[in-house]
Design a protein around this motif. Structure first.
Motif, PDB file in Angstrom:
ATOM      1  N   ARG A  94     -20.265  -6.433  28.409  1.00 40.37           N
ATOM      2  CA  ARG A  94     -21.558  -6.014  27.841  1.00 40.37           C
ATOM      3  C   ARG A  94     -21.708  -4.496  27.856  1.00 40.37           C
ATOM      4  NH1 ARG A  94     -22.650 -10.048  24.843  1.00 40.37           N
ATOM      5  NH2 ARG A  94     -23.290 -11.926  25.906  1.00 40.37           N
ATOM      6  N   SER A  95     -21.343  -3.874  28.965  1.00 39.40           N
ATOM      7  CA  SER A  95     -21.407  -2.412  29.090  1.00 39.40           C
ATOM      8  C   SER A  95     -20.131  -1.965  29.783  1.00 39.40           C
ATOM      9  CB  SER A  95     -22.608  -1.978  29.918  1.00 39.40           C
ATOM     10  OG  SER A  95     -23.806  -2.280  29.252  1.00 39.40           O
ATOM     11  N   VAL A  96     -19.586  -0.857  29.310  1.00 36.43           N
ATOM     12  CA  VAL A  96     -18.334  -0.339  29.862  1.00 36.43           C
ATOM     13  C   VAL A  96     -18.453   1.171  30.009  1.00 36.43           C
ATOM     14  CG1 VAL A  96     -15.863  -0.078  29.489  1.00 36.43           C
ATOM     15  CG2 VAL A  96     -16.995  -2.185  28.765  1.00 36.43           C
ATOM     16  N   SER A  97     -18.051   1.676  31.168  1.00 39.45           N
ATOM     17  CA  SER A  97     -17.981   3.113  31.409  1.00 39.45           C
ATOM     18  C   SER A  97     -16.591   3.409  31.942  1.00 39.45           C
ATOM     19  CB  SER A  97     -19.048   3.545  32.423  1.00 39.45           C
ATOM     20  OG  SER A  97     -18.927   4.920  32.707  1.00 39.45           O
ATOM     21  N   VAL A  98     -15.842   4.239  31.219  1.00 39.05           N
ATOM     22  CA  VAL A  98     -14.475   4.564  31.623  1.00 39.05           C
ATOM     23  C   VAL A  98     -14.211   6.054  31.433  1.00 39.05           C
ATOM     24  CG1 VAL A  98     -13.522   2.291  31.056  1.00 39.05           C
ATOM     25  CG2 VAL A  98     -13.506   4.071  29.344  1.00 39.05           C
ATOM     26  N   ASP A  99     -13.241   6.566  32.213  1.00 30.62           N
ATOM     27  CA  ASP A  99     -12.757   7.913  31.971  1.00 30.62           C
ATOM     28  C   ASP A  99     -12.139   7.935  30.579  1.00 30.62           C
ATOM     29  OD1 ASP A  99     -13.468   8.878  34.461  1.00 30.62           O
ATOM     30  OD2 ASP A  99     -11.502   8.479  35.352  1.00 30.62           O
ATOM     31  N   ALA A 100     -12.164   9.082  29.944  1.00 32.52           N
ATOM     32  CA  ALA A 100     -11.654   9.201  28.574  1.00 32.52           C
ATOM     33  C   ALA A 100     -10.192   8.785  28.452  1.00 32.52           C
ATOM     34  CB  ALA A 100     -11.833  10.631  28.078  1.00 32.52           C
ATOM     35  N   ASP A 101      -9.406   9.012  29.497  1.00 30.36           N
ATOM     36  CA  ASP A 101      -7.978   8.705  29.412  1.00 30.36           C
ATOM     37  C   ASP A 101      -7.611   7.342  29.997  1.00 30.36           C
ATOM     38  OD1 ASP A 101      -8.609   9.487  31.966  1.00 30.36           O
ATOM     39  OD2 ASP A 101      -6.754  10.605  32.296  1.00 30.36           O
ATOM     40  N   THR A 102      -8.599   6.488  30.269  1.00 31.17           N
ATOM     41  CA  THR A 102      -8.353   5.171  30.849  1.00 31.17           C
ATOM     42  C   THR A 102      -8.494   4.100  29.777  1.00 31.17           C
ATOM     43  OG1 THR A 102      -9.234   5.922  32.960  1.00 31.17           O
ATOM     44  CG2 THR A 102      -9.056   3.543  32.643  1.00 31.17           C
ATOM     45  N   PRO A 103      -7.405   3.406  29.450  1.00 27.15           N
ATOM     46  CA  PRO A 103      -7.518   2.333  28.456  1.00 27.15           C
ATOM     47  C   PRO A 103      -8.246   1.128  29.056  1.00 27.15           C
ATOM     48  CG  PRO A 103      -5.290   2.413  29.340  1.00 27.15           C
ATOM     49  CD  PRO A 103      -6.047   3.571  29.950  1.00 27.15           C
ATOM     50  N   PHE A 104      -9.225   0.643  28.353  1.00 23.45           N
ATOM     51  CA  PHE A 104      -9.995  -0.510  28.820  1.00 23.45           C
ATOM     52  C   PHE A 104     -10.742  -1.085  27.624  1.00 23.45           C
ATOM     53  CE2 PHE A 104     -13.228  -2.840  31.245  1.00 23.45           C
ATOM     54  CZ  PHE A 104     -12.421  -3.407  32.222  1.00 23.45           C
ATOM     55  N   PRO A 105     -11.045  -2.378  27.642  1.00 23.47           N
ATOM     56  CA  PRO A 105     -11.817  -2.966  26.532  1.00 23.47           C
ATOM     57  C   PRO A 105     -13.165  -2.270  26.354  1.00 23.47           C
ATOM     58  CG  PRO A 105     -10.909  -4.680  27.940  1.00 23.47           C
ATOM     59  CD  PRO A 105     -10.660  -3.379  28.641  1.00 23.47           C
ATOM     60  N   ALA A 106     -13.646  -2.296  25.157  1.00 28.13           N
ATOM     61  CA  ALA A 106     -14.946  -1.706  24.830  1.00 28.13           C
ATOM     62  C   ALA A 106     -16.049  -2.737  24.995  1.00 28.13           C
ATOM     63  CB  ALA A 106     -14.929  -1.193  23.391  1.00 28.13           C
ATOM     64  N   ALA A 107     -17.281  -2.265  25.064  1.00 22.67           N
ATOM     65  CA  ALA A 107     -18.425  -3.169  25.110  1.00 22.67           C
ATOM     66  C   ALA A 107     -18.376  -4.089  23.890  1.00 22.67           C
ATOM     67  CB  ALA A 107     -19.723  -2.375  25.134  1.00 22.67           C
ATOM     68  N   GLY A 108     -18.591  -5.362  24.122  1.00 25.58           N
ATOM     69  CA  GLY A 108     -18.542  -6.349  23.055  1.00 25.58           C
ATOM     70  C   GLY A 108     -17.213  -7.088  22.987  1.00 25.58           C
ATOM     71  N   ASP A 109     -16.165  -6.513  23.562  1.00 24.28           N
ATOM     72  CA  ASP A 109     -14.860  -7.185  23.567  1.00 24.28           C
ATOM     73  C   ASP A 109     -14.914  -8.401  24.484  1.00 24.28           C
ATOM     74  OD1 ASP A 109     -13.925  -5.247  21.889  1.00 24.28           O
ATOM     75  OD2 ASP A 109     -12.612  -4.287  23.353  1.00 24.28           O
ATOM     76  N   ARG A 110     -14.053  -9.339  24.199  1.00 20.47           N
ATOM     77  CA  ARG A 110     -13.960 -10.532  25.043  1.00 20.47           C
ATOM     78  C   ARG A 110     -12.508 -10.843  25.307  1.00 20.47           C
ATOM     79  NH1 ARG A 110     -16.662 -15.420  23.581  1.00 20.47           N
ATOM     80  NH2 ARG A 110     -18.395 -14.149  22.945  1.00 20.47           N
ATOM     81  N   ARG A 111     -12.294 -11.523  26.434  1.00 20.70           N
ATOM     82  CA  ARG A 111     -10.955 -11.984  26.786  1.00 20.70           C
ATOM     83  C   ARG A 111     -11.102 -13.249  27.614  1.00 20.70           C
ATOM     84  NH1 ARG A 111      -8.531  -7.201  30.370  1.00 20.70           N
ATOM     85  NH2 ARG A 111      -8.357  -6.469  28.272  1.00 20.70           N
ATOM     86  N   PRO A 112     -10.048 -14.051  27.693  1.00 16.81           N
ATOM     87  CA  PRO A 112     -10.132 -15.266  28.510  1.00 16.81           C
ATOM     88  C   PRO A 112     -10.471 -14.914  29.960  1.00 16.81           C
ATOM     89  CG  PRO A 112      -8.157 -15.316  27.144  1.00 16.81           C
ATOM     90  CD  PRO A 112      -8.757 -13.936  27.013  1.00 16.81           C
ATOM     91  N   ALA A 113     -11.382 -15.664  30.555  1.00 18.09           N
ATOM     92  CA  ALA A 113     -11.806 -15.397  31.932  1.00 18.09           C
ATOM     93  C   ALA A 113     -10.772 -15.868  32.952  1.00 18.09           C
ATOM     94  CB  ALA A 113     -13.145 -16.063  32.200  1.00 18.09           C
ATOM     95  N   ALA A 114      -9.946 -16.828  32.569  1.00 16.88           N
ATOM     96  CA  ALA A 114      -8.957 -17.370  33.505  1.00 16.88           C
ATOM     97  C   ALA A 114      -8.046 -16.257  34.015  1.00 16.88           C
ATOM     98  CB  ALA A 114      -8.134 -18.454  32.824  1.00 16.88           C
ATOM     99  N   GLY A 115      -7.870 -16.200  35.315  1.00 19.10           N
ATOM    100  CA  GLY A 115      -6.986 -15.222  35.914  1.00 19.10           C
ATOM    101  C   GLY A 115      -7.615 -13.872  36.182  1.00 19.10           C
ATOM    102  N   THR A 116      -8.914 -13.722  35.919  1.00 16.32           N
ATOM    103  CA  THR A 116      -9.577 -12.440  36.156  1.00 16.32           C
ATOM    104  C   THR A 116     -10.222 -12.423  37.544  1.00 16.32           C
ATOM    105  OG1 THR A 116     -11.700 -13.143  35.235  1.00 16.32           O
ATOM    106  CG2 THR A 116     -10.103 -12.170  33.691  1.00 16.32           C
ATOM    107  N   LEU A 117     -10.466 -11.216  38.027  1.00 16.10           N
ATOM    108  CA  LEU A 117     -11.178 -11.083  39.291  1.00 16.10           C
ATOM    109  C   LEU A 117     -12.576 -11.699  39.185  1.00 16.10           C
ATOM    110  CD1 LEU A 117     -10.219  -7.419  40.203  1.00 16.10           C
ATOM    111  CD2 LEU A 117      -9.440  -9.476  41.355  1.00 16.10           C
ATOM    112  N   CYS A 118     -13.215 -11.523  38.048  1.00 19.11           N
ATOM    113  CA  CYS A 118     -14.560 -12.073  37.849  1.00 19.11           C
ATOM    114  C   CYS A 118     -14.565 -13.599  38.011  1.00 19.11           C
ATOM    115  CB  CYS A 118     -15.102 -11.690  36.474  1.00 19.11           C
ATOM    116  SG  CYS A 118     -15.393  -9.930  36.261  1.00 19.11           S
ATOM    117  N   GLN A 119     -13.587 -14.250  37.410  1.00 19.55           N
ATOM    118  CA  GLN A 119     -13.502 -15.705  37.504  1.00 19.55           C
ATOM    119  C   GLN A 119     -13.242 -16.124  38.945  1.00 19.55           C
ATOM    120  OE1 GLN A 119     -13.887 -18.001  34.814  1.00 19.55           O
ATOM    121  NE2 GLN A 119     -14.089 -19.424  36.520  1.00 19.55           N
ATOM    122  N   ALA A 120     -12.381 -15.398  39.639  1.00 19.27           N
ATOM    123  CA  ALA A 120     -12.077 -15.734  41.037  1.00 19.27           C
ATOM    124  C   ALA A 120     -13.314 -15.572  41.920  1.00 19.27           C
ATOM    125  CB  ALA A 120     -10.926 -14.873  41.535  1.00 19.27           C
ATOM    126  N   VAL A 121     -14.113 -14.540  41.674  1.00 18.03           N
ATOM    127  CA  VAL A 121     -15.357 -14.357  42.429  1.00 18.03           C
ATOM    128  C   VAL A 121     -16.322 -15.490  42.092  1.00 18.03           C
ATOM    129  CG1 VAL A 121     -17.391 -12.890  42.714  1.00 18.03           C
ATOM    130  CG2 VAL A 121     -15.109 -11.868  42.675  1.00 18.03           C
TER     131      VAL A 121
END
Length: 107
Positions: A50-77
């Protein structure tokens, strides 16, 4: 003394929560000296950023992007496999096994 509500200065009130979330994430990220901070939600089997804050040189998904939750830290929590607060996820034995934690240096 009476108080009156001050009308928002932004014409579209629907974007105010997004702006507040982005500003808060950026402030926390800078204060804690983290390259990444994000707010995500579960949508079915996906994790939606929903919201993303990253350093300019850090690759990361943008707000609105989605990915499978399986295997993520969020899913494990969410599943109760990991605690909701870790001082360094790289040191947690279960978090170490999650591939998503390694390339992003989550801690």
């Amino acid at each position: 003394m009476t108080y009156q509500a001050v009308p928002p200065t932004t014409p579209d009130q629907s974007i105010l929560p997004q702006i507040v979330a982005e500003d808060a994430l950026a402030a926390v990220r800078r204060y804690l000296d983290m390259p990444i901070a994000y707010l995500s939600v579960f949508d079915g089997d996906d994790l939606v950023f929903r919201s993303v804050s990253v350093d300019a040189d850090t690759p990361f998904p943008a707000a609105g992007d989605r990915r499978p939750a399986a295997g993520t830290l969020c899913q494990a929590v969410r599943d109760g496999v990991l605690p909701s607060l870790m001082t360094d996820a790289r040191q947690h034995p279960i978090a170490q096994r999650l591939a998503v934690a390694t390339p992003m240096t989550v801690g």
